[in-house]
Design a protein around this motif. Sequence first.
Motif, PDB file in Angstrom:
ATOM      1  N   GLY B  48       0.821  -1.215   0.000  1.00 14.43           N
ATOM      2  CA  GLY B  48       0.000   0.000   0.000  1.00 14.43           C
ATOM      3  C   GLY B  48       0.852   1.261   0.000  1.00 14.43           C
ATOM      4  N   VAL B  49       1.901   1.256   0.836  1.00 15.89           N
ATOM      5  CA  VAL B  49       2.781   2.439   0.936  1.00 15.89           C
ATOM      6  C   VAL B  49       3.572   2.636  -0.372  1.00 15.89           C
ATOM      7  CG1 VAL B  49       4.817   3.334   2.143  1.00 15.89           C
ATOM      8  CG2 VAL B  49       2.872   2.482   3.446  1.00 15.89           C
ATOM      9  N   LEU B  51       2.429   1.888  -3.287  1.00 19.08           N
ATOM     10  CA  LEU B  51       1.449   2.481  -4.208  1.00 19.08           C
ATOM     11  C   LEU B  51       1.242   3.969  -3.908  1.00 19.08           C
ATOM     12  CD1 LEU B  51      -1.232  -0.341  -4.605  1.00 19.08           C
ATOM     13  CD2 LEU B  51       0.412   0.458  -6.305  1.00 19.08           C
ATOM     14  N   TRP B  52       1.223   4.346  -2.602  1.00 18.60           N
ATOM     15  CA  TRP B  52       1.158   5.767  -2.231  1.00 18.60           C
ATOM     16  C   TRP B  52       2.365   6.522  -2.788  1.00 18.60           C
ATOM     17  CZ3 TRP B  52      -2.964   8.079  -1.414  1.00 18.60           C
ATOM     18  CH2 TRP B  52      -3.950   7.676  -0.502  1.00 18.60           C
ATOM     19  N   THR B  54       4.129   5.675  -5.476  1.00 20.24           N
ATOM     20  CA  THR B  54       3.893   5.772  -6.925  1.00 20.24           C
ATOM     21  C   THR B  54       2.930   6.927  -7.226  1.00 20.24           C
ATOM     22  OG1 THR B  54       4.083   3.367  -6.993  1.00 20.24           O
ATOM     23  CG2 THR B  54       3.192   4.440  -8.967  1.00 20.24           C
ATOM     24  N   TYR B  55       1.851   6.990  -6.413  1.00 20.61           N
ATOM     25  CA  TYR B  55       0.839   8.058  -6.544  1.00 20.61           C
ATOM     26  C   TYR B  55       1.499   9.434  -6.381  1.00 20.61           C
ATOM     27  CZ  TYR B  55      -3.541  10.526  -5.099  1.00 20.61           C
ATOM     28  OH  TYR B  55      -4.606  11.376  -4.964  1.00 20.61           O
ATOM     29  N   LEU B  58       3.728  10.170  -9.437  1.00 19.98           N
ATOM     30  CA  LEU B  58       2.927  10.504 -10.624  1.00 19.98           C
ATOM     31  C   LEU B  58       2.332  11.912 -10.517  1.00 19.98           C
ATOM     32  CD1 LEU B  58       1.109   7.071 -11.160  1.00 19.98           C
ATOM     33  CD2 LEU B  58       2.786   8.121 -12.692  1.00 19.98           C
ATOM     34  N   LEU B  59       1.972  12.313  -9.277  1.00 21.68           N
ATOM     35  CA  LEU B  59       1.391  13.650  -9.078  1.00 21.68           C
ATOM     36  C   LEU B  59       2.449  14.705  -8.776  1.00 21.68           C
ATOM     37  CD1 LEU B  59      -1.836  12.961  -6.952  1.00 21.68           C
ATOM     38  CD2 LEU B  59      -1.676  13.453  -9.389  1.00 21.68           C
TER      39      LEU B  59
END
Lengths: 86, 86
Positions: B48-49, B51-52, B54-55, B58-59
């Motif tokens: 999960g972390v 993916l955070w 990666t998020y 990306l932002l």
Amino acid sequence: MTAWQIEIIGLIAAALTTLSFIPQALKIWRSKNASSVSLTMYLVMFIGVLLWLTYGILLDRLAIILANGFTACLQLMIIILKLKHR
Amino acid sequence: MTAWQIEIIGLIAAALTTLSFIPQALKIWRSKNASSVSLTMYLVMFIGVLLWLTYGILLDRLAIILANGFTACLQLMIIILKLKHR
């Protein structure tokens, strides 16, 4: 990558980091043992999550409110289980 | 409340939820015992972390990248300690 695809990554991330506390709560519940679980970690994290919840309420962001509200409930359960099965 | 005051609440929340993993890592390190710590919790949360992270990349949001990058390192330490001291 589109904005929606990026947001889906964020939603999966939020789901995983929130739901991850369930196996820890179940492990303590079943084994009646929480000797190596750090109470300090959960107390500090619980205050942090309550602040995230406040942040979400002030910004009126439903995703932040839901994820942190649910996480706070799971962490409170772990704190109670830890105090019961030290 | 001003936007800056709300953002300060978010920053304190991020600091607390990130730093909270340090006492858990130290507790396992010192006691050489992680029997009641859930490996499933840390594996799911680690994904999960990531993916955070990666998020955030990306932002292009530095706060999300830093908080989750640091959290991922601390969680990886706990996973290694857990595998060593089951």
